[in-house]
Enzyme design. Structure first.
Site, PDB file in Angstrom:
ATOM      1  N   LYS B  76      14.349 -19.451  34.968  1.00 33.79           N
ATOM      2  CA  LYS B  76      15.747 -19.315  34.564  1.00 33.79           C
ATOM      3  C   LYS B  76      16.129 -17.833  34.643  1.00 33.79           C
ATOM      4  CE  LYS B  76      18.916 -20.783  30.814  1.00 33.79           C
ATOM      5  NZ  LYS B  76      18.989 -21.451  29.492  1.00 33.79           N
ATOM      6  N   SER B 151      22.327 -25.279  29.272  1.00 33.97           N
ATOM      7  CA  SER B 151      22.565 -24.191  30.187  1.00 33.97           C
ATOM      8  C   SER B 151      21.496 -24.011  31.247  1.00 33.97           C
ATOM      9  CB  SER B 151      22.694 -22.879  29.402  1.00 33.97           C
ATOM     10  OG  SER B 151      21.444 -22.538  28.807  1.00 33.97           O
ATOM     11  N   SER B 175      19.506 -26.489  25.500  1.00 32.58           N
ATOM     12  CA  SER B 175      19.676 -26.043  26.878  1.00 32.58           C
ATOM     13  C   SER B 175      18.523 -26.363  27.813  1.00 32.58           C
ATOM     14  CB  SER B 175      19.923 -24.524  26.913  1.00 32.58           C
ATOM     15  OG  SER B 175      21.274 -24.260  26.629  1.00 32.58           O
TER      16      SER B 175
END
Lengths: 492, 477
Positions: B76, B151, B175
């Site tokens: 990420k 996210s 997330s």
């Protein structure tokens, strides 16, 4: 109580509390392993943590906690089981994260005090926090931000551990404020937590000042004075600020609560920001740190390693060395001076002489060497030996001073210096008696005048004979013995 | 293709397959579909090739590269990678190259994993659809008209699309778990403090936790087991040793007590097909020997409200450092304050600005106690209510997301609707507990995957992996 009498004849007093920021002399910064070092090339002692780079996290320096506990011990603070770091949020370019990690409603030290000239002054709290970087404003006048074309920032200081020590509003004069800071400073230094240099900013003082009429018990509106770089500027700024406030109040005006900057060159304070412009710091608990919970082991270690504090040592030195408070303060004002005197006493020197010779002659030696000279490396045995030569009558007191100075300067042991310089006193009564006989023979007229004269004449003639004898001995006769021999001859 | 991380590592360690070939296969898959999915902000093809070659060199020299030898790993883009752009999908950090690696990045590289790219996210991890990215939205590989969740939508999509068998995400309010559910992969939020946050760019520090994505439960366990454990650089990291996760994974659920959380399952807004999936998961666990009952954890109802005060409050402070002074974007201004304001105005997207303002307000003098203070008290209640539930149950069960993956653009104009996507996942973050989302069936209309969530108390990570594995083994259609 210290009374200020205004032009109108009204009596006022200052009410003040001080905020002292003390940089802790830990080897590394408070939340990272960068060196805590003053005066390096800009932005060399930095890392992701003290630069506040994205993703970095703080880890509390345990040494900073230990130092805070030492301060707690020195000033009779309570150190609660737990203290908590908060974030103080405001934007300033020399603060890398745009918040300062500090302690807020749960500080590491609470409810301490410090005695100054017999008066106990309360200390509300002491809390740990990180220092900011330093901005340098370029291209404008006098390094000010106003009119500058650009600014440079040095983050070497960012993350240096600070202990903010906040006093109660117990201070009643600028002299008392200066004495408080002086005592605070010498104690912080003695316990080894800071080098307390106001000029380098390792000790910074802000003064909250208000005034009230003598007899009043309430508090007036206060102003906070910043930019105080010495004890003198602290005294001057407080006195000036008190005068400014008294004038306003006597004219029927009101004091505006605000932060004011002391201008050392122009000798006045000027408004920096008012209460209405004050920041809302939006404090909240720092989620990246856990609460500080000093262990019993650490507390015990701190207690066991506390040195004697300056106030206690001063009292002890006065008693043990039979010296005045002023002399004791002098001994403690220079690093190692008191240690030197005490070591000389341990080695056999008479206490008072050891103390006074140290304050006078060792200090003089350091002054001759100039800035940076330290007591470190000087041998207290030199003083012991010199004082022994004096008490043995081998040299006079004045000669002793000369010998000691030479010994400190590295010319050799005192006895050797006496020999090299031919300073040894003649203390052999046979040799001295022969000289006295010669002097009496050569000055029979004077001897006769002594015998016929009144006290005044006798005193004069005796002094003359003593002088002639000393001259014959090139000044090296033992004066006590000489006096004794002359008195004996005159009495014959 | 589509080998598990476990198999890849075993083959690479044994010299049966080269890490370089594994990387090339995955790069080919990326080349094929990335333009449609947009899982990555950056594909680190050359770095990955070099790293794979190093792994192969180790094998050739007789050194074991480690338990993740040659396994491609998507990161990420809020995890710091030394010398490699790390953006948080924000204009304000565009072009910033961290001078250091996050602890997890170092640990996984040392274990032989090959970082293959930086994945897209909602800006600063604020969002539930990966549409709040300054560099374009990510789409769901199962249906390109739909969002991947967020996210960590880029990481979930990367694993679902076969771009990498493993990915890292961060989970502040769901997330990892919500996009895992929406993309049909496994995603897990470990107990707070088990995985170092050093090098994870903070959104809300007291809630953020790094966790694994994988196509299967065992790979996720392997990834977490390899990266977790104490880190002296993170003060909130747990100092005591942590258990192994892969060993004991197949021990089953016989005798375990499973509680279905009523407040997270039966409430309005939970899609009936999602609720049905939870029921059938419960039956599957019963069939495997667990006992199942319903349980009320009342204060979890207020989790969303508390979260939207605490997380923005912390974010408002964490994001203050992006001011144009030291790194990232700078928009000039006539003075320092104007420069700061211009930079932040242009650098941050709308959702980030909204949350900074919310958080600033929640911490303001006169409002702190009514907002931030009250939210912290709710947080304490949630911990207390969970503790009561865990006296009667070993693990809890609920939906991961109220719905299947929604259509792209369908919630971007309605922040509150978007926030509700995390209603089932947020309580775990507030409590600091662990939870895992595991695919369990799909919806009958769109054939989109549904995830169920297994919740565990603090340090029950191994246990929830075991339950997730049991569901994986026993899932029907």
């Amino acid at each position: 109580m210290s009374v200020i009498t205004s032009a109108s004849g009204t009596e006022w007093e200052i009410v003040s509390g001080l905020e002292v920021h003390c940089e802790l002399a830990t080897a590394t910064k408070i939340f990272c392993s960068c060196a805590n070092q003053f005066g390096e090339e800009p932005n060399t002692n930095v890392c992701p943590v003290c630069l506040g780079l994205p993703g970095s996290l703080p880890v509390l320096n345990e040494k900073a906690v230990e130092y805070a506990l030492r301060v707690g011990e020195a000033f009779h603070f309570t150190v609660p089981a737990q203290s908590v770091f908060h974030r103080k949020n405001y934007f300033y370019p020399d603060m890398p994260k745009n918040f300062q990690t500090t302690q807020y409603d749960e500080p590491i030290c609470e409810h301490g005090w410090l005695e100054v000239d017999g008066v106990r002054l309360g200390i509300t709290r002491a809390h740990l926090e990180e220092d900011t970087g330093k901005s340098m404003h370029m291209g404008g006048a006098g390094g000010r931000i106003h009119g500058a074309s650009h600014s440079l920032i040095d983050y070497n200081r960012a993350g240096v551990p600070l202990l903010e020590i906040v006093s109660e509003p117990d201070i009643r004069s600028s002299e008392q404020a200066a004495a408080y800071v002086d005592e605070l400073r010498s104690t912080l230094k003695a316990i080894g937590v800071s080098d307390v240099k106001m000029e380098e900013g390792s000790l910074r003082v802000d003064a909250n000042v208000s005034v009230r009429r003598i007899g009043d018990t309430g508090f007036g509106t206060r102003c906070e004075i910043k930019n105080l770089n010495s004890l003198k500027s602290l005294r001057d700024a407080m006195d000036h600020e008190a005068a400014r406030q008294i004038e306003i109040l006597e004219d029927g005006g009101e004091i505006r609560q605000e932060t004011r900057l002391w201008n050392e060159n122009e000798g006045h304070t000027a408004s920096m920001r008012s209460k209405e412009e004050a920041y809302d710091y939006r404090y909240f608990p720092e989620p990246d740190l856990v609460p500080v919970q000093p262990t019993d082991e650490l507390r015990a270690h701190v207690r066991a390693t506390m040195p004697e504090l300056p106030a206690a040592r001063r009292t002890r030195l006065m008693a043990e060395l039979s010296i005045s408070e002023q002399d004791a303060r002098t001994l403690l004002s220079t690093d190692g001076l008191a240690d030197f005197a005490e070591a000389a006493v341990v080695l056999g020197a008479p206490p008072r002489d050891a103390a006074l010779w140290t304050t006078q002659d060792v200090s003089a030696h350091l002054n001759v060497l100039g800035g940076g000279a330290t007591v470190e490396g000087l041998d207290p045995g030199l003083l012991v030996e010199t004082l022994q030569l004096v008490s043995d009558g081998l040299v006079s007191r004045n000669q002793g001073k000369e010998v000691f100075a030479a010994a400190l300067a590295g010319e050799g042991r005192p006895a050797q210096i006496v020999a090299d310089r031919g300073l040894a006193q003649v203390s052999d009564s046979g040799a001295l008696g022969a000289v006295v006989d010669e002097v009496f023979a050569a000055n029979s007229a004077a001897v006769q005048e002594w015998r016929d004269g009144d006290d005044k004449v006798r005193k004069k003639k005796r002094g003359f004979l003593m002088g002639e004898a000393m001259k014959a001995l090139k000044g090296q006769g033992n004066p006590q013995l000489l006096n004794q021999l002359i008195d004996e001859r005159l009495a014959d | 293709m589509n080998s598990s991380a476990f198999d890849i590592a075993a083959d690479v360690r044994a010299g049966r397959v080269s890490a370089r070939d594994v990387v090339e296969q995955h790069l080919a898959t990326i080349a094929d579909r990335e333009a449609d999915v947009h899982a990555f902000n950056l594909v680190m093809a050359d770095v990955a090739r070099r790293q794979a070659d190093a792994v192969d060199g180790d094998v050739a020299a007789g050194h074991d590269p480690g338990p993740l030898a040659g396994v491609p790993l998507a990161l990420k883009d809020n995890l710091c990678t030394r010398g490699v752009d790390t953006t948080c999908s924000s204009r304000i950090l565009q072009g910033w190259k961290p001078p250091y690696d996050a602890t997890v990045v170092t640990r996984l590289r040392d274990a032989g994993a090959v970082a293959i790219g930086k994945t897209n996210l909602d800006e600063f991890a604020m969002g539930s659809s990966t549409e709040n990215s300054a560099f374009g939205a990510t789409r769901n590989p199962r249906d390109l008209s739909r969002v991947p969740g967020g996210s960590s939508g880029g990481s979930a999509a990367a694993v679902a699309a076969g771009f990498a068998p493993l990915a890292l995400g961060s989970d502040t309010g769901g997330s990892i778990r919500q996009p895992a559910a929406l993309c049909g992969v496994v995603g897990m939020k470990p107990t707070y403090g088990t995985v170092s946050r050093y090098g994870l760019i903070a959104f809300a520090s007291s809630l953020d936790q790094i966790g694994p994505f994988a196509t299967n439960v065992r790979d996720a366990a392997l990834l977490l087991e390899t990266m977790w454990g104490h880190d002296p650089l993170d003060s909130t990291s747990i100092a005591s040793p942590l258990p192994t996760l892969v060993q004991g994974l197949d021990d089953g659920v016989r005798g375990l007590r499973v509680g279905i959380v009523e407040e997270l399952t039966d409430v309005e807004g939970i899609d009936p097909e999602v609720r049905a999936a939870v029921s059938s998961a419960a039956r599957a666990l019963e069939d495997a020997g667990a006992s199942v009952d319903r349980v009320s954890v009342p204060s979890t109802m207020y989790g969303l409200d508390a979260y939207y005060l605490i997380a923005p409050a912390e974010a408002s402070s964490n994001l203050a450092r992006y001011d144009g002074v030291r790194y990232g974007l700078r928009e000039e201004g006539t003075d320092i304050g104007t420069m700061n304001a211009n930079t932040r105005d242009r650098g941050f997207g709308a959702e980030v600005k909204r949350r900074i303002m919310l958080g600033t307000y929640a911490l303001s003098a006169g409002y702190y106690d009514a907002y931030y203070g009250q939210a912290q008290r709710v947080r304490t209640l949630i911990v207390r209510d969970f503790a009561a539930a865990y006296e009667r149950f070993d693990v809890l069960l609920s939906p991961t997301s109220p719905t299947i993956a929604f259509e792209a653009g369908s919630k971007t104009a309605d922040p509150l609707a978007m926030y509700l996507s995390d209603v089932c996942t947020i309580p775990t973050n507030l409590a600091g507990h662990c939870a895992i989302s595991v695919p369990f069936g799909s919806d009958s209309v769109h054939n989109m995957p549904i995830g169920v969530q297994i919740l565990g108390r603090e340090l029950a990570d191994a246990l929830i992996f075991r339950v997730a594995r049991a569901l994986e083994v026993n899932r029907g259609a």
